[in-house]
Design an enzyme around this catalytic site. Sequence first.
Site, PDB file in Angstrom:
ATOM      1  N   ASN A 230      44.626  46.674  26.906  1.00  0.00           N
ATOM      2  CA  ASN A 230      43.907  46.992  25.833  1.00  0.00           C
ATOM      3  C   ASN A 230      42.722  45.862  25.879  1.00  0.00           C
ATOM      4  OD1 ASN A 230      42.684  47.032  23.100  1.00  0.00           O
ATOM      5  ND2 ASN A 230      44.274  45.841  22.122  1.00  0.00           N
ATOM      6  N   TRP A 231      41.462  46.455  26.228  1.00  0.00           N
ATOM      7  CA  TRP A 231      40.355  45.445  26.342  1.00  0.00           C
ATOM      8  C   TRP A 231      39.742  44.965  25.140  1.00  0.00           C
ATOM      9  CZ3 TRP A 231      37.464  49.157  30.693  1.00  0.00           C
ATOM     10  CH2 TRP A 231      37.808  49.303  31.646  1.00  0.00           C
TER      11      TRP A 231
ATOM     12  N   GLU B  55      45.065  43.044  15.078  1.00  0.00           N
ATOM     13  CA  GLU B  55      43.806  42.651  14.720  1.00  0.00           C
ATOM     14  C   GLU B  55      43.162  43.825  13.791  1.00  0.00           C
ATOM     15  OE1 GLU B  55      42.294  42.455  18.817  1.00  0.00           O
ATOM     16  OE2 GLU B  55      43.768  40.673  19.087  1.00  0.00           O
TER      17      GLU B  55
ATOM     18  N   GLY C  39      46.651  42.204  26.821  1.00  0.00           N
ATOM     19  CA  GLY C  39      44.937  42.106  26.176  1.00  0.00           C
ATOM     20  C   GLY C  39      44.230  41.184  27.231  1.00  0.00           C
ATOM     21  N   GLY C  40      44.117  40.061  27.172  1.00  0.00           N
ATOM     22  CA  GLY C  40      43.268  39.168  28.035  1.00  0.00           C
ATOM     23  C   GLY C  40      43.522  39.430  29.324  1.00  0.00           C
TER      24      GLY C  40
HETATM   25  P1  13P Z   1      46.590  39.247  24.722  1.00  0.00           P
HETATM   26  O1  13P Z   1      47.338  39.767  25.997  1.00  0.00           O
HETATM   27  O2  13P Z   1      45.401  38.849  25.002  1.00  0.00           O
HETATM   28  O3  13P Z   1      47.739  38.154  24.126  1.00  0.00           O
HETATM   29  O4  13P Z   1      46.708  40.273  23.643  1.00  0.00           O
HETATM   30  C1  13P Z   1      47.616  41.245  23.310  1.00  0.00           C
HETATM   31  C2  13P Z   1      47.405  42.355  22.641  1.00  0.00           C
HETATM   32  O5  13P Z   1      46.850  42.088  21.573  1.00  0.00           O
HETATM   33  C3  13P Z   1      47.253  43.627  23.326  1.00  0.00           C
HETATM   34  O6  13P Z   1      46.934  44.605  22.274  1.00  0.00           O
END
Ligand code: 13P
Length: 250
Positions: A12-13, A101, A233-234
């Site tokens: 998930n970018w 989010e 995510g990151g």
């Molecule tokens: P991170 O991997 O940056 O913690 O984000 C997770 C996320 O929200 C994937 O949808």
Amino acid sequence: MSSERSWLLAGNWKMHHGPAATAAYFNAFLRLTPPHPSRELLLFPPTLALPAAAQASSARSDVAIGVQNLHWESQGAFTGEVSAHMAREAGARWALVGHSERRHLFGESDEETRLKLEAAAEAGLHPVLCVGETIAERRAGEAEAVVRRQLTAALAGGRPSTRLAVAYEPVWAIGTGETATPDDAAQMHRAIAAELRRLLGEARVPVLYGGSVKPDNARELLQRPEIDGVLVGGASLDPASFAEICKAVP
Ligand code: 13P
């Protein structure tokens, strides 16, 4: 190396990488990540980059593109919104719904999450339903109850007609560098699987873990029988780092 199991590896970018960066990303990532019989790769770029992502991955049946958010109406006077049908036309095959989010920064309710999930399925998209508790809810001993409530509300309309996946993303682990321990994650995944059986019957729904998944902790998570994949995510923003995570499939 092949196995009966199959894993979903999703990136998930969020609000990173426009169309040009997306094309460059796929060029690098697909070379680093050849097809593998026991994994499916899902990438969720920003909506504007969906066509670039779909085009760049069109030769790879093991790679699918998804939209991060959608509106539940198919069209109308909803300035700034995009419908599930439009996302599908632009190349999406999956849709994130209920990401923390969206719930916490944009105030989306359980009811809106349900509407989005149903609209996604109606348009032929496969929903990835995201659930997870805040740190306050965990400390209060309410983590499983919160997740059960989120599942029950989003799936009140029954099993979607498309494929469904669930992502357990504890809010306190997202973007913080803190990960649920594999034991804690596995325990919640068992609770989620039990609730899904109660709500939907016996059919198996893959449950992914998300929250600070990195190349150095992915293998330990993916080895657990309860964990069917990861939502990253990151660490999915850099093609080499996401490719490392994809290699962690046991
Ligand atoms: P991170 O991997 O940056 O913690 O984000 C997770 C996320 O929200 C994937 O949808």
